[in-house]
Every structure is written in C-alpha cells, then in structure tokens.
Design an enzyme around this catalytic site. Structure first.
Site, short mmCIF file in Angstrom:
data_model
loop_
_atom_site.label_atom_id
_atom_site.label_comp_id
_atom_site.label_asym_id
_atom_site.label_seq_id
_atom_site.Cartn_x
_atom_site.Cartn_y
_atom_site.Cartn_z
N SER A 33 0.92 -1.28 -0.19
CA SER A 33 -0.08 -0.10 0.67
C SER A 33 0.85 1.44 -0.09
O SER A 33 1.69 0.80 -0.62
CB SER A 33 -1.23 -0.38 0.84
OG SER A 33 -2.15 0.43 1.06
N ASN A 34 1.17 2.46 0.30
CA ASN A 34 1.07 3.48 0.23
C ASN A 34 0.50 4.87 2.06
O ASN A 34 -0.09 3.88 2.60
CB ASN A 34 1.05 4.20 -1.09
CG ASN A 34 -0.06 4.44 -1.26
OD1 ASN A 34 -0.89 5.52 -0.55
ND2 ASN A 34 -1.08 4.27 -2.24
N HIS A 35 1.24 5.48 1.48
CA HIS A 35 0.85 6.46 3.17
C HIS A 35 -0.31 7.00 2.29
O HIS A 35 -0.02 8.22 3.48
CB HIS A 35 2.50 7.46 3.62
CG HIS A 35 3.60 5.95 3.87
ND1 HIS A 35 3.16 5.48 4.83
CD2 HIS A 35 4.42 5.56 3.95
CE1 HIS A 35 3.95 4.67 5.18
NE2 HIS A 35 5.39 5.35 4.30
N ALA A 100 -4.89 7.97 -4.43
CA ALA A 100 -3.85 7.28 -4.67
C ALA A 100 -3.80 5.17 -4.75
O ALA A 100 -3.28 4.75 -3.34
CB ALA A 100 -2.69 7.44 -2.80
#
Ligand code: CTP
Ligand code: CA
Length: 230
Positions: A33-35, A100
């Site tokens: 995943s991402n932030h 995102a």
C-alpha cells in the site's frame, strides 16, 4: 471559523470522489500500500456536500470519519475501487480522483501465507486499471478532476497527465516538501486546465488547510463547468 452556510453553487450536482490508498493483497495476511491518509479526498467530500452537492465518497482503507451527509463506499483494492466507481458514475456530474491508487498489484495472490524458506523473495506485479483515465474515457464523461503528486518537474508532469488522461482539471502538488501533502492537514497546489482555445492555464493555490484547498478546487471546477455550458 464561523459556521456560515456556503453558497450552494453545487446544488443539484452529483459528485463522486475517490480517496485514500488502496491495498493490494500479496497473500492472506499481507499487502502492499502507500502512505495516503485520505484527508484531501475527505476534505473535498465535506466541502462539496457543504456547497450543495450530492456526494459519493469511494474510500480505500483510512482512519477518518464519514463527512456529514456524504454517502461512503469502502473498498480495499484498486479493482474494488474501479468497480465501486463504475456502479455510481452514470449519474455523476463531477468525478474527482483523489485516491492514491496502487499502480501495480501482485500478479499472483497466494491462497496460503508465504513462508520464509529462502534468503530472498521476488514478487511479480501487474499494472492496475487507471480509474481516473477510465472515467474520463467514457462516452459521456463527467467533468473529471485528477491529482498529481510529483517530486520534481511538477507542472510538466501534471500537464502531461491532464492531456494524456483527457481530464478537465488537474491539481498538482509537490510531494518533495515533506512538511505538507500525504499525512498533513495542509496542502499547496497548482491547478492546471485547458481553456477554450486549448491553451494551458494555471493557478497557484498557496499553502492552506485541505478544506480551503478543497473549496478553491471545487469553485474553479464549477466555474469551468459553467463556462463550458454557457
Ligand atoms: N489514478 C487512478 N487510478 C490509478 C492511478 C492513478 O485513478 N490506477 C489517479 C489518481 O487518483 C490521480 C491521478 O490518477 O488523480 C494521477 O495519479 P498519479 O499517481 O500522480 O499518476 P499516474 O498516472 O499513476 O502516474 P505515475 O504514478 O507514474 O506518476
Ligand atoms: Ca501512480
């Protein structure tokens, strides 16, 4: 600030917004995943509702409460997010891709937990569908707004995405400045669009709360939408 009601510039409009990260499964217990915090997309949903719109917020996993009066659809992966968007997009006047979205997902999702039985591990990835470009490529697309988070050459890369994905408006931000963006309550943006003569126009939005940035984006979008139909 005083809770002064906002002018209902989006009354009668349906707005669909994606927000937050997506999670792409590796095996039953792991993902990539991402932030992304989802704050910018949730701010857009909050403000669009306050401006009189009917809002559907398609949200990846994030720790934020649902804005007042907003219909929220929770999703996990990019594929789920596309499916949820396609289920509501027919009625939309405005689509805002603020999520995102993971660009790639693991090609094979293990049905059992991957064991650490070797010194290194290679995962193969497949490209995810581009939700924003898919919406903009519809026969009768809604007014489509994208975001571009860039670390360098911000305006050039964002203008490229505006043209390539056939967007009506793109909000570009410089994520090399770690003070603002991803998990912050503040943001700074450059809005880019093409005018009637197909000339690239831009407007800088200085550092402000994500709520104020959201209002500026929605006001600009509404102006462009009204120009196009007048
Ligand atoms: N986006 C999307 N679906 C994807 C990837 C991106 O809807 N699979 C949307 C984002 O929500 C954002 C815009 O496309 O509004 C731009 O995302 P960004 O990651 O900046 O651009 P990419 O086209 O993915 O290109 P790159 O990551 O290589 O810069
Ligand atoms: Ca990307």
């Amino acid at each position: 600030a005083l809770l002064r009601p906002k002018p209902q510039i989006l009354s009668g409009k349906q707005v669909v917004i994606t927000a937050g990260p997506t999670r792409e499964a590796i095996d039953p217990v792991r993902y990539i995943s991402n932030h992304s915090s989802g704050k910018m997309g949730f701010a857009l949903a909050t403000v669009a509702q306050q401006l009189g719109a009917t809002v559907t917020l398609v949200a990846g996993p994030c720790q934020l409460s649902t804005p007042y009066g907003v219909e929220r659809v929770d999703v996990i992966s990019a594929d789920d997010m596309l499916q949820a968007v396609e289920a509501v997009i027919d009625a939309a006047d405005i689509f805002i891709g603020c999520a995102a979205v993971a660009d790639y997902r693991p090609q094979k999702v293990g049905s059992t937990k991957i064991k650490k039985n070797s010194e290194s591990l290679v995962l193969e990835f497949t490209r995810n569908p581009d939700i924003l470009a898919t919406v903009a490529a519809r026969k009768k697309p809604p007014f489509t707004i994208g975001f571009a988070a860039e670390t360098n050459d911000v305006v050039n890369y964002a203008a490229g995405k505006l043209t390539r994905k056939k967007l009506n408006l793109i909000a570009a931000n410089d994520v090399s400045d770690t003070q603002i963006g991803f998990n912050s309550d503040d943001n700074a943006m450059t809005l880019l669009w093409h005018d009637k003569n197909n000339e690239l126009q831009q407007r800088a939005l200085g550092r402000d709360s994500k709520t104020a940035i959201a209002e500026a984006i929605l006001t600009q979008a509404n102006q462009l939408l009204n120009n196009a139909t007048s």
